[in-house]
Design an enzyme around this catalytic site. Sequence first.
Site, short mmCIF file in Angstrom:
data_model
loop_
_atom_site.label_atom_id
_atom_site.label_comp_id
_atom_site.label_asym_id
_atom_site.label_seq_id
_atom_site.Cartn_x
_atom_site.Cartn_y
_atom_site.Cartn_z
CG ASP A 16 -1.19 -7.99 -4.88
OD1 ASP A 16 -2.04 -7.95 -3.97
OD2 ASP A 16 -0.74 -9.06 -5.34
CB SER B 32 -4.87 -9.22 -4.12
OG SER B 32 -3.82 -10.10 -4.34
CE LYS C 225 -1.52 -11.59 -7.68
NZ LYS C 225 -2.01 -11.18 -6.37
N1 URA Z 1 -4.21 -14.87 -4.21
C1 URA Z 1 -3.86 -13.59 -4.48
O1 URA Z 1 -3.16 -13.32 -5.45
N2 URA Z 1 -4.29 -12.63 -3.68
C2 URA Z 1 -5.08 -12.86 -2.61
O2 URA Z 1 -5.46 -11.91 -1.94
C3 URA Z 1 -5.44 -14.18 -2.33
C4 URA Z 1 -5.00 -15.18 -3.14
#
Ligand code: URA
Length: 449
Positions: free
Chosen positions: A161, A183, A187
Amino acid sequence: MSFVFTIEKQRYRQKLSRDEIRDFVKGAVDGSIPDYQLAAMCMAISLNGMSDDEIRELIVAMLEGGGRYDIGRDIPDAIEQHTTGGVGDGIDLTLLPLLATVGLHPAKLTAPAIGISSGIIDKVDSIPGMSTMLDRTAFLGVIRTVGCALANHGPDLVPADARLYAIRDVTATVDSIALIAGSILSKKLATGAPYIHISVKYGRAALLKTRRDGMELARLMAEVATAMGRNITVPLIRFDGALGQALGLALEIKQAIAVMQGGGPADLRQQIVAMGAQILQLVGRERNVAAGRALLEKTLDSGKVYEKFCDWIAAQGGDRRTVENPALLPTAPVMLDAPSPADGTVLDLDPRLAGELSISLGGGRLRKGDPLDHRVGLVLHRRSGERVTRGEPLFTVHAATPEAAENARRRLASTYLIGEGAVRPALVEEEVFGLGQTITPTGHGRDQT
Ligand code: URA
């Protein structure tokens, strides 16, 4: 096989195999795929999309490309909070200490700003000493000490990411369902918090432009996280005007402090409380959102959230004096007001342009690795639906030079429409996904910005 053939397949909308998706992510992590090929791939994904199966593979590949904190082992009620983002969408600065004040444990892994959306990581960077590169021990330690913690993606957690995000930010490949899902969920899964809350926003002020994309993303993230054993709530929010008045890094910190001191823009406070109440319900702390809202309103008014915020910043190395005295935060050398040309109601202004101008003033990156100017941005004193008298400032530009201030003033002022009439609410929650259900909410909204 050369990665160029994978880009070509994606360009012609041919389904990618699991191995091809894994090789893409591996090449992003180990550096074997250069920036220009990653940029081409992100563009092909943005334009052509991916199937649900491919997106699931992408999420898992990104998750497995780095370490995991598995925070739920030590903190069983840890909660990950996120938003897909948009102009002024900075509820987290207040929401994390607010939830910690009522005894919850928000553990947030996030990223810098992307596109027109500002990012909490860049904002807290305005505070001298503040560190968001936390290993598992430090992350756990901060949560145990103050109740909440904030970490940045990086070499330890979701390195894919970190690399793709920096490229997407400057190649207009931000608003892709596949790339956003990869993304965000990689996380949220990497920290290992058992509870996840993600607000998906679409509209004029959001990263995602259409309702269809918002629905698709919300449904998919809820399904994937549930299948991976997480309790998740995903509200879908129409977002047509900037949230709050401040756009900019230090400016948004100052605004968050005002909210924690019982002031600040009403729409921002309402959104913080609404999302917080859903989180209280998600973790089983309150039976309904009305009870959650009442608790959070009372807590915000108590002054304890601001104390918690200062404790949290200090626990992550930030200079406590700066947040206790916001006048010490970075301040722009030039401030230029845009006076209203007429009496009336603000019927419209272009929120996306406001977000873009804040970035161009130096608050975001136009090229990969650009340094940020924490001092600059905009304060929108009047937004859609609000009354204004001729000569009163519609907004103030905070800039590094008089030329930059004048350019931003002229461009944003030209989008203001002042007259008489009603405007529809700018921020409305339309549906809630998660826990295997789709709920139509009782609704909350505010006048359009
Ligand atoms: N927030 C994120 O963490 N990733 C994205 O792609 C968009 C918003």
